[in-house]
Motif scaffolding. Structure first.
Motif, short mmCIF file in Angstrom:
data_model
loop_
_atom_site.label_atom_id
_atom_site.label_comp_id
_atom_site.label_asym_id
_atom_site.label_seq_id
_atom_site.Cartn_x
_atom_site.Cartn_y
_atom_site.Cartn_z
N PHE A 100 3.72 10.59 3.39
CA PHE A 100 2.83 11.38 2.54
C PHE A 100 2.98 10.97 1.08
O PHE A 100 2.02 10.65 0.40
CB PHE A 100 3.15 12.86 2.75
N ALA A 103 1.86 7.37 0.34
CA ALA A 103 0.40 7.23 0.31
C ALA A 103 -0.17 7.78 -0.99
O ALA A 103 -1.07 7.21 -1.59
CB ALA A 103 -0.22 7.96 1.50
N LEU A 104 0.39 8.90 -1.46
CA LEU A 104 -0.12 9.53 -2.67
C LEU A 104 0.10 8.68 -3.90
O LEU A 104 -0.68 8.70 -4.83
CB LEU A 104 0.57 10.87 -2.88
N ASP A 106 0.41 5.45 -3.82
CA ASP A 106 -0.07 4.09 -3.57
C ASP A 106 1.05 3.07 -3.51
O ASP A 106 0.87 1.93 -3.87
CB ASP A 106 -1.08 3.66 -4.65
N VAL B 2 -7.20 4.71 2.03
CA VAL B 2 -5.91 4.66 2.73
C VAL B 2 -5.17 5.97 2.48
O VAL B 2 -4.60 6.58 3.39
CB VAL B 2 -5.07 3.47 2.23
N MET B 3 -5.23 6.40 1.20
CA MET B 3 -4.55 7.62 0.82
C MET B 3 -5.13 8.81 1.59
O MET B 3 -4.41 9.62 2.15
CB MET B 3 -4.70 7.84 -0.68
N ALA B 6 -4.05 8.97 5.14
CA ALA B 6 -2.67 9.43 5.27
C ALA B 6 -2.58 10.94 5.08
O ALA B 6 -1.80 11.62 5.77
CB ALA B 6 -1.78 8.71 4.26
N LEU B 7 -3.40 11.47 4.17
CA LEU B 7 -3.37 12.92 3.92
C LEU B 7 -3.93 13.69 5.11
O LEU B 7 -3.40 14.73 5.50
CB LEU B 7 -4.15 13.25 2.65
#
Lengths: 208, 221
Positions: A100, A103-104, A106, B2-3, B6-7
């Protein structure tokens, strides 16, 4: 050396109580601001101000010489803030929590198993975090520091519930970050033991 | 992108771990609707007449029930605070929350609608209209309840407060959705009502995510 983060005549009021006023500091690349003070002295409030979460009662915070409110997006891109709460969802596993946050921000996390293993969490990657001890949860939360490329770190009590060995490891990591030109603002009730090249201390007094 | 993926994945993982969050509203919906034939009497004519209102009231309440805990954990454990400080991910987080809330509460209602049709004695035509109104209306329900949850996440017992904020906004939806079903039951044209529902949806889709983001910021600051 250019000044990255600075406070000018900063003051903060909470529930009609002045926590601090006319606070000034300047942080250049490679410097640590180590904030001390009693419980309730306003350490966390100061960090929340510096993270841009709240606005100061008076004074201003400068990032690269410009006020924070004029460039919130730019500042947020450079900032890693870990507050008093860990930011770890207890129902998710360590791996899921890391996925998480990576991903946030990057940030590609090449080998999360290796990272968690190196933080003493080998074999615990796949169980929900509420089953981990407080110190282990803190490690999952701090694992972010090993795959971030943000220069400004603001950490609220990062050493809480960590054992001596991991504190030493974390301080080594701080030194690397500073050597790479980063800045760190942190609060702690524990004294820092590593040899920081440039340590700035700030003592907040408890005021009525 | 992509983000965002994932969220969404994280939300789905959470739903997988906390099954009560989406099973309870669904069970509540079915329980309420199965009690009506018992309470009012199984006379098909009567049930058919009140079915539109019943289904939509039950849907409203069950979605409301599911929304209260939406941001509670993330708020308590500091996730939202850190998202607000980081800024860039906050909007994706909000839209992922809304999508997954609809997937976990709106879609199941659509899926159990054939069962509802049998319980309330709806014919083929009425069931079709029910499905269309649910498909258009439940996303609006999700959007509004996410907004309510965001506004009340810092309140200790936010449930009733949230209902007070959100229920008035649900009322137009209730009127037009059950209106469409009633019109269909009496063989009148109902596309007008559906168009209004679609307009609600597009309007909410454009504005609510921004409002939710602002509400999260306000609650942290």
């Amino acid at each position: 050396m250019s000044i990255i983060l600075a406070a000018e005549a900063l003051s903060c009021v909470r529930q009609d109580r002045v926590l601090f006023e006319n606070l000034n500091f300047q942080l250049s690349a490679g410097q640590v601001l180590y904030i001390q003070g009693k419980n309730g002295a306003g350490k966390s409030s100061l960090l929340r101000l510096l993270a841009g979460l709240t606005l100061p009662e008076d004074g201003q915070i400068l990032f690269h010489g410009k006020p924070l409110f004029a460039q919130p997006e730019l500042y947020a891109e450079q900032l890693l803030f870990i507050g008093h709460q860990s930011g770890i969802h207890p129902q998710l596993t360590a791996l899921q929590n890391l996925a998480f946050w990576s991903a946030l921000t990057d940030q590609q996390l090449a080998d999360p198993y290796q990272l968690l293993g190196s933080l003493g969490l080998a074999g615990l990657e796949d169980i929900p975090c509420f089953m981990l001890s407080a110190g282990q949860q803190r490690r999952v939360s701090l694992a972010r520091l090993w795959f971030t490329n943000k220069p400004v770190w603001i950490l609220d009590e990062p050493f809480t519930s960590l054992d001596q060995q991991l504190i030493a490891r974390l301080e080594q990591h701080f030194l690397q970050h500073l050597a790479a030109g980063g800045v760190i603002v942190l609060t702690s009730h524990q004294s820092l033991s590593a040899a920081y090249p440039e340590l700035k201390s700030l003592e907040l007094e408890y005021r009525w | 992108m992509v983000m965002w993926r994932a969220l969404v994945q994280r939300e789905l993982q959470l739903l997988g771990r906390q099954k009560a969050d989406w099973l309870n509203p669904l069970v509540f919906f079915l329980l309420v609707l199965s009690l009506f034939p018992l309470g009012i009497g199984p006379e098909p004519g009567m049930l058919k007449q009140i079915a539109p209102g019943l289904v939509w009231i039950a849907a409203l309440l069950s979605v409301l029930l599911s929304a209260e805990r939406l941001f509670k954990d993330d708020y308590r454990f500091g996730v939202i605070e850190q998202l607000v400080a980081g800024r860039q991910g906050l909007f994706s987080y909000v839209t992922a929350k809304i999508c997954c809330h609809w997937l976990s509460t709106g879609v199941p209602l659509v899926l159990v609608s054939p069962l509802i049709a049998v319980l309330l004695g709806l014919d083929w035509q009425s069931w079709q209209v029910l499905v269309v109104t649910l498909l258009l209306g439940t996303p609006v329900l999700s959007l509004l309840s996410v907004l309510g949850a965001a506004l009340t996440m810092a309140a200790d017992k936010g449930g009733i407060l949230q209902a007070l904020i959100i229920l008035p906004l649900y009322i137009p939806l209730l009127i037009f959705a059950s209106g469409a079903m009633e019109a269909a039951a009496t063989a009148l044209p109902y596309t007008g009502q559906l168009a209004v529902l679609l307009a609600f949806l597009l309007f909410a889709l454009a504005l609510v995510p921004l409002a939710v983001r602002q509400a999260l910021r306000m609650n942290v600051g």
